[in-house]
Design a protein around this motif. Structure first.
Motif, short mmCIF file in Angstrom:
data_model
loop_
_atom_site.label_atom_id
_atom_site.label_comp_id
_atom_site.label_asym_id
_atom_site.label_seq_id
_atom_site.Cartn_x
_atom_site.Cartn_y
_atom_site.Cartn_z
N LYS A 44 0.85 -1.27 0.05
CA LYS A 44 0.00 -0.01 -0.15
C LYS A 44 0.93 1.17 0.16
O LYS A 44 0.33 2.42 -0.50
CB LYS A 44 -0.91 0.02 1.11
N PHE A 45 2.02 1.16 0.58
CA PHE A 45 2.98 2.31 0.52
C PHE A 45 4.05 2.37 -0.35
O PHE A 45 4.64 3.37 -0.50
CB PHE A 45 3.81 2.16 1.99
N SER A 48 4.14 5.87 -2.27
CA SER A 48 3.89 7.27 -1.32
C SER A 48 5.38 7.65 -0.81
O SER A 48 6.28 7.12 -1.00
CB SER A 48 2.96 6.87 -0.03
N ARG A 52 7.03 12.52 4.05
CA ARG A 52 5.71 13.09 4.12
C ARG A 52 4.98 12.49 5.18
O ARG A 52 4.27 13.09 5.99
CB ARG A 52 4.96 13.62 2.79
N LEU A 53 4.67 11.24 4.82
CA LEU A 53 3.96 10.49 5.94
C LEU A 53 4.54 10.58 7.08
O LEU A 53 3.67 10.58 8.11
CB LEU A 53 4.04 9.01 5.18
N GLN A 60 0.46 14.10 13.74
CA GLN A 60 -1.00 13.77 14.11
C GLN A 60 -0.97 13.20 15.58
O GLN A 60 -1.73 13.36 16.29
CB GLN A 60 -1.49 12.80 13.28
N ARG A 74 -4.09 16.01 5.71
CA ARG A 74 -5.37 15.61 5.20
C ARG A 74 -6.34 14.98 6.11
O ARG A 74 -5.73 14.03 6.98
CB ARG A 74 -5.19 14.84 3.95
N HIS A 80 -6.56 8.12 2.74
CA HIS A 80 -6.61 6.56 2.54
C HIS A 80 -7.53 6.23 1.47
O HIS A 80 -7.86 5.15 1.15
CB HIS A 80 -6.97 6.21 3.63
N ILE A 85 -7.85 -0.59 1.48
CA ILE A 85 -7.26 -0.96 2.56
C ILE A 85 -8.42 -1.90 3.19
O ILE A 85 -9.59 -1.60 3.31
CB ILE A 85 -7.01 0.16 3.78
N ALA A 144 -0.04 11.34 -2.58
CA ALA A 144 -0.26 12.89 -2.50
C ALA A 144 1.40 13.40 -2.63
O ALA A 144 2.33 12.58 -2.57
CB ALA A 144 -0.42 13.16 -0.74
C1 HEM Z 1 -5.10 4.53 12.76
C2 HEM Z 1 -4.27 4.05 11.47
C3 HEM Z 1 -3.86 4.83 10.90
C4 HEM Z 1 -3.48 6.30 10.75
C5 HEM Z 1 -3.61 7.32 12.14
C6 HEM Z 1 -2.76 6.81 9.63
C7 HEM Z 1 -2.33 7.98 9.29
C8 HEM Z 1 -1.99 8.47 8.38
C9 HEM Z 1 -1.60 9.95 8.05
C10 HEM Z 1 -1.34 11.16 9.03
C11 HEM Z 1 -1.19 10.04 6.88
C12 HEM Z 1 -0.76 11.29 5.97
C13 HEM Z 1 -1.80 12.28 5.49
C14 HEM Z 1 -1.48 13.13 4.49
O1 HEM Z 1 -0.37 12.65 3.66
O2 HEM Z 1 -1.77 14.15 4.41
C15 HEM Z 1 -1.34 8.64 6.05
C16 HEM Z 1 -1.32 8.40 4.82
C17 HEM Z 1 -1.03 7.13 4.28
N1 HEM Z 1 -1.39 6.17 4.89
FE1 HEM Z 1 -2.30 5.86 7.01
N2 HEM Z 1 -2.97 5.73 8.84
C18 HEM Z 1 -3.53 4.84 9.38
C19 HEM Z 1 -3.95 3.55 8.87
C20 HEM Z 1 -3.25 3.21 7.58
C21 HEM Z 1 -3.18 1.51 7.03
C22 HEM Z 1 -3.89 0.57 7.83
C23 HEM Z 1 -2.55 1.78 5.98
C24 HEM Z 1 -2.29 0.69 4.94
C25 HEM Z 1 -2.29 -0.55 5.26
C26 HEM Z 1 -2.06 3.03 5.59
C27 HEM Z 1 -1.39 3.63 4.64
C28 HEM Z 1 -1.24 4.82 4.10
C29 HEM Z 1 -0.47 5.44 3.00
C30 HEM Z 1 -0.09 4.59 1.91
C31 HEM Z 1 -0.45 6.82 3.06
C32 HEM Z 1 0.08 7.71 2.10
C33 HEM Z 1 -0.80 8.29 1.02
C34 HEM Z 1 -0.47 8.98 -0.05
O3 HEM Z 1 0.69 8.99 -0.32
O4 HEM Z 1 -1.19 9.97 -0.43
N3 HEM Z 1 -2.62 3.99 6.64
N4 HEM Z 1 -1.99 7.96 7.26
#
Ligand code: HEM
Length: 169
Positions: A44-45, A48, A52-53, A60, A74, A80, A85, A144
């Motif tokens: 999934k990553f 990305s 940034r992440l 957060q 965001r 997401h 997911i 993003a």
């Molecule tokens: C409570 C659980 C989670 C929290 C608190 C969380 C938090 C975040 C945050 C703060 C961001 C950045 C937002 C932004 O770029 O503006 C993000 C992005 C992302 N998250 Fe999560 N996440 C969670 C669960 C997950 C799960 C389960 C997956 C995948 C299995 C995941 C995959 C990703 C990916 C791939 C991005 C990057 C998106 C992009 O590149 O546009 N996250 N997440």
């Protein structure tokens, strides 16, 4: 602990009890390594931007635990969207987080408090009600953009003297 408020003691924020900026930063770095090495979720990553992440994840968690940060990323649903997911993948990510919290000897009450903050985000993040893990990232997923180098360098935590600096302007 439950009686502390009635006796007038100050209860430290979860942010403070976790160890503040340095501890949260180290925890998120270790957690990210585990996630990127975990075949149940690392696909999934793939597209990305990691800096940034990490930046937004630290910001957060700092904000959500009562620290001095304001989350500027965001919302969870938007961030997401279109990743497909599953519930199982959300659970896998939580397992990786617990492994990190154990490594850092975070006590059970603090672990539970942090997980309790994250749990309500599940419904905004999970798009597929399935226990499957290792499901591919949809080919049309658009990540993003990276943050400006300057922002990454400054980091997600407010500068200790930021308030003073602002007042002087
Ligand atoms: C409570 C659980 C989670 C929290 C608190 C969380 C938090 C975040 C945050 C703060 C961001 C950045 C937002 C932004 O770029 O503006 C993000 C992005 C992302 N998250 Fe999560 N996440 C969670 C669960 C997950 C799960 C389960 C997956 C995948 C299995 C995941 C995959 C990703 C990916 C791939 C991005 C990057 C998106 C992009 O590149 O546009 N996250 N997440």
């Amino acid at each position: 602990q439950g009686a502390s408020s009635s006796s007038g003691e100050q209860k430290k924020t979860l942010y403070e009890r976790l160890g503040g900026e340095a501890a949260i930063s180290a925890v998120v770095d270790d957690f990210a390594q585990r996630v990127l090495a975990d075949p149940r979720i690392n696909q999934k990553f793939a597209k990305s931007n990691a800096p940034r992440l990490l930046y937004f994840l630290k910001q957060q968690i700092c904000a959500a635990t009562g620290g001095p940060c304001k989350y500027e990323g965001r919302d969870m649903q938007t961030a997401h969207r279109n990743m497909g997911i599953t519930n199982g993948e959300f659970n896998a990510l939580v397992e990786d987080l617990v492994a990190t919290l154990n490594k850092f000897n975070v006590p059970k009450p603090e672990q539970d408090e942090l997980l309790g903050i994250l749990a309500p985000m599940r419904s905004q993040i999970v798009e597929v009600q399935s226990d499957a893990t290792g499901t591919p990232l949809p080919a049309d997923f658009k990540p993003a953009p990276p943050l400006p180098e300057k922002k990454i360098k400054a980091g997600p935590f407010p500068k200790k003297n930021q308030r003073k600096m602002k007042a002087r302007r």
